[in-house]
Structures are given as structure tokens and as C-alpha cells.
Design a protein around this motif. Structure first.
Motif, PDB file in Angstrom:
ATOM      1  N   LYS A  22     -58.620  -2.956 -52.874  1.00 41.24           N
ATOM      2  CA  LYS A  22     -58.994  -3.278 -54.246  1.00 41.24           C
ATOM      3  C   LYS A  22     -59.556  -2.044 -54.942  1.00 41.24           C
ATOM      4  N   HIS A  40     -61.944  -0.090 -57.499  1.00 38.01           N
ATOM      5  CA  HIS A  40     -63.281  -0.248 -58.073  1.00 38.01           C
ATOM      6  C   HIS A  40     -63.268  -0.212 -59.596  1.00 38.01           C
ATOM      7  N   GLU A  41     -62.482   0.696 -60.169  1.00 40.33           N
ATOM      8  CA  GLU A  41     -62.603   0.976 -61.600  1.00 40.33           C
ATOM      9  C   GLU A  41     -61.610   0.210 -62.467  1.00 40.33           C
ATOM     10  N   LYS A  46     -59.695  -3.615 -63.346  1.00 38.31           N
ATOM     11  CA  LYS A  46     -59.813  -5.059 -63.153  1.00 38.31           C
ATOM     12  C   LYS A  46     -58.731  -5.802 -63.926  1.00 38.31           C
ATOM     13  N   ARG A  94     -61.339  -7.392 -59.430  1.00 44.38           N
ATOM     14  CA  ARG A  94     -60.765  -6.085 -59.121  1.00 44.38           C
ATOM     15  C   ARG A  94     -59.281  -6.213 -58.804  1.00 44.38           C
ATOM     16  N   SER A 135     -69.130   3.100 -45.188  1.00 49.04           N
ATOM     17  CA  SER A 135     -69.050   3.718 -46.499  1.00 49.04           C
ATOM     18  C   SER A 135     -68.267   5.026 -46.444  1.00 49.04           C
ATOM     19  N   THR A 192     -68.219   6.775 -49.510  1.00 50.07           N
ATOM     20  CA  THR A 192     -68.545   7.137 -50.892  1.00 50.07           C
ATOM     21  C   THR A 192     -69.092   8.544 -51.034  1.00 50.07           C
TER      22      THR A 192
END
Length: 278
Positions: free
Chosen positions: A14, A16-17, A19, A25, A63, A65
Motif C-alpha cells: 500500500k 503511504h502518500e 489514496k 491507501r 521499519s 523509514t
């Protein structure tokens, strides 16, 4: 990203930014039934994504990130031969590395070649579903030519073209999935598509399901390592341009292109037509 040791790979991805208009998402692997992309050996008779793998990480959440995350899935047979999929996920990128390792190829029975396939369709993401389906197609870069798979016969096509292939991709209106061989070019590109009328609220929509794949040659050695970049994300010109391999053509096809897609046809029997656009 959700990964499973059954098949040893992603089953959900999916963004994140980005939708849907519903606020959820965007899912790049909708209705996923197999870890994607799939590894297929022995002329299509062995889908390695039906195997159960051991993971280098315990079940849980991790993570990626702030720094890359690495994960390896390994399958071993009763003779000790191994097939491994090594993944490397990066922060703030829409692609990841996939490295395929084969140890004791003969004991696994793998011969000549295998395929890496994205057999999961892309969903429409826009309110205007018909317009989104209309924008779905696949493209490969093979022998310094862009090959666009769009020509349906009786609402389907199924094409495999031999030749050095730098990448293959499929797209919807604003999103794309791509397979990019890194250690060596693929020896063939393939794509299939199916159109189907589906009744929805407000009328009938002509849907499309497109899939893509690469054929990779296996050397006559017991140990094999092949690396790939797997892209799944928005069609962003600057991002695609950064690959330095003509991937930006997914955004805007220039004035000369090759169309492929007559069902059952190949380059040898007339399935390629060269066209110049006005």
C-alpha cells in the motif's frame, strides 16, 4: 508491505502518500492470491511461490523509514539444494531490490530458464473507472525498441517475444508496476491482457486485466545469482527518469512505437506491427 513465507514475498503493498477517493491507501496488489512477483521454473510446471520458505526475520513489524531493511526467504529441498529470495526495502522509494539465489541448481531440477512474473492486476484508482481502465496497458524495452502491448483480438492477447529485454512494465492511469533485470538482460518479455464487460452501478464497464513477465536464462552452473529492481508506485516522470533506462516512456510515448498483441501471435508469425503516429 505485508510479506508471507508462503511464497516468500509481498502479498500486500500500500502507498503511504496516495489514496482512493474513499480515503483508503492505494493497494498495488489488489486481491493478491500469490506472493508477487512470482518465480516460475520448469517450463511453467513449478511455481516457486507455492513453496513454504524460512524467513531470516521472525514474524512481526519492522521499519524501513530511516535505513534499508533486508529480509531473506529460503527454501531447501530434501537434498539440501536451496532457492532464496533476498529483499532490500528503502526509505522514501517506490522500488525495492529482489535478488534470486539458486544453490545446487541440478538438485532442484531447474533447467535452461525461468520467469519472473507480475500476475496481479492493477485496480482503477479514479472515480471515472472507465477512463482508468482505458489507460491500462503494458510496455517493454527490447532491442532498443519500445514495445507496447495494446492490440487485443476477441478481447484478449497473450504474447511472448524473444530478445534482450531491459525492462517490462504495466500501468493504469496514474500508477505502474515494473520488473527491471539488473545482473543481465532478460531473454524474453511477455504480457497478457483480458477485457471483460462487468456490470456496475450506473452501467456496464469494460474492464482490463494486464499481466507482465520476464524470461531469465539459467547458466549451466550449480550456483546462480540474479538481481532485479521491482517498482510499484506512481507514474512520476522525474522518478522514472532516474532509472536511466528509458522507463520515462511510461509517461509519454513519443512518435514511433511498436504495438504487439494479436492473441497467439509472436514476432515470427506477424504479431508485430510498426506504426508511426500522426
Amino acid at each position: 508491505i505485508i510479506l508471507s513465507n508462503y511464497g516468500g514475498g509481498p502479498v500486500s503493498l500500500k502507498l503511504h502518500e496516495y489514496k482512493y477517493h474513499t480515503g483508503e491507501r492505494i493497494e498495488m496488489l489488489p486481491e493478491c492470491r500469490q506472493a508477487t512477483p512470482e518465480l516460475i521454473f520448469l517450463g511453467g510446471t513449478l511455481n516457486a511461490n507455492n513453496l513454504v520458505y524460512n524467513s531470516s526475520l521472525t514474524k512481526g513489524k519492522y521499519s524501513a523509514t530511516t535505513s534499508p531493511l533486508e529480509l531473506t526467504y529460503t527454501y531447501r529441498n530434501e537434498k539440501g539444494a536451496a532457492l532464496s529470495k533476498r529483499y532490500r526495502f528503502y526509505p522514501d522509494r517506490y522500488d525495492y531490490d529482489l535478488i534470486v539465489d539458486i544453490d545446487n541448481r541440478g538438485s532442484l531440477g531447474f533447467e535452461r530458464e525461468y520467469s519472473l512474473e507480475w500476475n496481479n492486476r492493477l485496480d482503477p484508482t479514479e472515480r471515472d473507472i472507465a477512463s482508468d481502465y482505458n489507460a491500462m496497458w503494458a510496455m517493454a524495452y527490447q532491442g532498443k525498441e519500445r514495445i507496447k502491448f495494446t492490440d487485443y483480438t476477441n478481447n484478449k492477447y497473450d504474447v511472448a517475444l524473444s530478445g534482450n529485454t531491459d525492462w517490462i512494465a504495466m500501468r493504469s492511469k496514474y500508477f505502474a508496476a515494473a520488473l527491471i533485470p539488473r545482473s543481465k538482460p532478460a531473454v524474453a518479455a511477455k504480457s497478457s491482457g483480458v477485457k471483460e464487460n462487468v456490470a456496475m452501478a450506473g452501467g456496464t464497464i469494460l474492464t482490463q486485466k494486464v499481466t507482465i513477465g520476464l524470461t531469465i536464462e539459467l547458466p549451466n552452473t550449480d550456483k546462480v545469482t540474479d538481481s532485479f529492481t521491482v517498482l510499484a508506485g506512481p507514474i512520476d516522470y522525474e522518478n522514472l527518469k532516474s532509472y536511466n533506462n528509458t522507463m520515462a516512456d511510461l509517461v509519454d510515448i513519443e512518435d514511433r512505437e511498436v504495438h504487439v498483441g494479436d492473441a497467439g501471435n509472436s514476432a515470427e508469425n506477424g504479431g508485430v506491427e510498426e506504426k508511426t503516429q500522426e
